[in-house]
Scaffold this motif. Structure first.
Motif, mmCIF file in Angstrom:
data_model
loop_
_atom_site.group_PDB
_atom_site.id
_atom_site.type_symbol
_atom_site.label_atom_id
_atom_site.label_comp_id
_atom_site.label_asym_id
_atom_site.label_seq_id
_atom_site.Cartn_x
_atom_site.Cartn_y
_atom_site.Cartn_z
ATOM 1 N N VAL A 130 0.872 -1.177 0.000
ATOM 2 C CA VAL A 130 0.000 0.000 0.000
ATOM 3 C C VAL A 130 0.908 1.226 0.000
ATOM 4 N N LEU A 131 0.764 2.084 -0.987
ATOM 5 C CA LEU A 131 1.597 3.280 -1.088
ATOM 6 C C LEU A 131 0.947 4.496 -0.445
ATOM 7 N N GLY A 132 -0.333 4.700 -0.706
ATOM 8 C CA GLY A 132 -1.010 5.900 -0.230
ATOM 9 C C GLY A 132 -1.856 5.691 1.002
ATOM 10 N N GLY A 133 -2.613 4.624 1.064
ATOM 11 C CA GLY A 133 -3.467 4.386 2.218
ATOM 12 C C GLY A 133 -4.495 3.325 1.914
ATOM 13 N N LEU A 134 -5.120 2.816 2.952
ATOM 14 C CA LEU A 134 -6.181 1.828 2.795
ATOM 15 C C LEU A 134 -7.344 2.199 3.687
ATOM 16 N N ARG A 135 -8.514 1.676 3.339
ATOM 17 C CA ARG A 135 -9.677 1.924 4.167
ATOM 18 C C ARG A 135 -10.652 0.768 4.091
ATOM 19 N N ILE A 136 -11.428 0.652 5.134
ATOM 20 C CA ILE A 136 -12.474 -0.348 5.248
ATOM 21 C C ILE A 136 -13.730 0.395 5.712
ATOM 22 N N PRO A 137 -14.892 0.196 5.109
ATOM 23 C CA PRO A 137 -15.147 -0.657 3.943
ATOM 24 C C PRO A 137 -14.667 0.004 2.671
ATOM 25 N N ASP A 336 -5.094 1.673 -1.912
ATOM 26 C CA ASP A 336 -4.831 2.545 -3.049
ATOM 27 C C ASP A 336 -5.966 2.382 -4.064
ATOM 28 N N ALA A 337 -5.650 1.922 -5.273
ATOM 29 C CA ALA A 337 -6.671 1.788 -6.309
ATOM 30 C C ALA A 337 -7.180 0.361 -6.447
ATOM 31 N N VAL A 338 -6.816 -0.513 -5.526
ATOM 32 C CA VAL A 338 -7.141 -1.932 -5.643
ATOM 33 C C VAL A 338 -8.005 -2.369 -4.469
ATOM 34 N N VAL A 339 -8.985 -3.202 -4.744
ATOM 35 C CA VAL A 339 -9.845 -3.756 -3.697
ATOM 36 C C VAL A 339 -9.404 -5.173 -3.395
#
Length: 363
Positions: A130-137, A336-339
């Motif tokens: 992960v370069l920028g960030g992740l989030r849930i959901p 980032d741009a991937v789920v």
């Protein structure tokens, strides 16, 4: 110089400009141009670069592909990465948040005359990055990341915000009734109904737009993880509902949330990229996020920023940690741009200064 096939098909003029500037700046040393047609050719082109510095021309997915391949080959720390963003604004949001210039000429000149900057990233227990960030959901975001058009080539299945699942790139729903996105739309941001074969539009189109506008005005403000009035209007007056989830969240072994209390959302951002385009995160970078002046070492101190949002707009819980573990019923996450997912547990660990990105020089 690796030119992503999606960039060639979506904005060939920007690709040509970037190529000309880079080739002219390379001078006698020359520049090797690679035009891969798929992931396999992309990987081979990167593997055969020799001592050349990789330059990717494309969107965020192309950047993630290059960094992911270098990480897999354990060469990421020793190989600086350069990028010329080409794509729709939503498709290059990550590179913008990292500080890469969005103007084609400026980005190409940064490749030639910029400076390397050490950047943090997150790795997970499955080998992902992960370069920028992740989030849930990872569900719909009220159009915050753009419309429903996939910035990829035909046959390439990608996740599109608001869609039920992965869709074929190029497939979009701007023309569908009530769809969100650019195109013929009223002031409420809702695309006009698709005309029939005879060229006439359905009689109920104006009434539908009026009803959605009224719903947008009635929608209560609910903060980031809910739908504010503005966001509801952007979503055609429909209230964007994010399902609550029961998750156990630990930051360096400290319990932030448990299964007995549902959460509205979770965000995790590498310290150097805190606030890099992820709503709800802090602003830990040294100079403004996305302006090319931040430093991968600033703000985070080799720690990730974790933010847990509660239902009802309660005060979020914030923490900084080197490792974050999320557990619970099958859940998806957006990295980032991937789920990714569904998974029942996943741990992300900060890797300080794990990669180097070419950015504009300071001052």
């Amino acid at each position: 110089m690796v030119i992503d096939p999606v960039a060639r098909s979506t904005d060939g003029e920007s690709v040509r400009i970037a190529r000309d500037v880079l080739c002219a700046g390379a001078g006698g040393s020359g520049a090797k141009i690679c035009l891969p047609e798929g992931p396999e050719e992309f990987a081979r082109a990167l593997a055969r670069r020799g001592q050349r510095r990789p330059v990717v021309i494309g969107d965020d997915r192309a950047l993630l592909r290059v960094v992911g391949l270098l990480h897999k080959e354990r060469e990421l720390a020793g190989v600086p990465v350069s990028m010329v963003p080409v794509g729709a604004p939503a498709a290059v949001a990550l590179s913008r948040s990292l500080g890469v210039p969005q103007d084609t000429v400026a980005a190409a000149r940064t490749v030639l005359d910029g400076a390397e900057r050490a950047m943090d990233l997150l790795t997970d227990d499955s080998g992902g990055i992960v370069l920028g960030g992740l989030r849930i959901p990872c569900g719909r975001d009220g159009g915050r990341n753009g419309g429903r058009r996939a910035a990829a080539g035909p046959g390439h299945r990608v996740f599109v915000p608001g869609a039920a699942g992965p869709v074929d790139a190029g497939e979009h729903t701007e023309g569908a009734v009530g769809a969100v996105g650019p195109g013929p739309a009223g002031s409420d941001g809702v695309s006009a109904a698709v005309p029939g074969a005879d060229g006439h539009r359905p009689w109920w189109g104006p009434a539908a737009r009026t009803a959605r506008t009224a719903l947008a005005l009635l929608a209560p403000a609910a903060g980031f993880w809910g739908a504010s009035r503005t966001e509801a209007g952007a979503a055609g007056g429909r209230r964007v509902r994010v399902p609550q989830q029961r998750l156990r969240i630990e930051a360096d072994g400290v319990l932030l949330a448990d299964l007995d209390r549902p959460v509205r959302g979770v965000s995790v951002v590498p310290g150097g990229q805190a606030g890099a385009g992820w709503p709800g995160a802090g602003t830990g970078r040294g100079a403004g996020a996305g302006d090319g002046q931040g430093d991968g070492r600033d703000g985070g101190g080799e720690l990730a920023e974790v933010v847990v949002h509660w239902p009802g707009g309660g005060h979020p819980v914030r923490a900084r940690a080197r490792a974050v573990t999320v557990s619970g019923a099958d859940f998806h996450y957006r990295a980032d741009a991937v789920v990714g997912g569904p998974v029942r547990t996943r741990t992300w660990t900060v890797q300080p200064g794990a990669w180097r990105l070419q950015l504009p020089r300071r001052g």
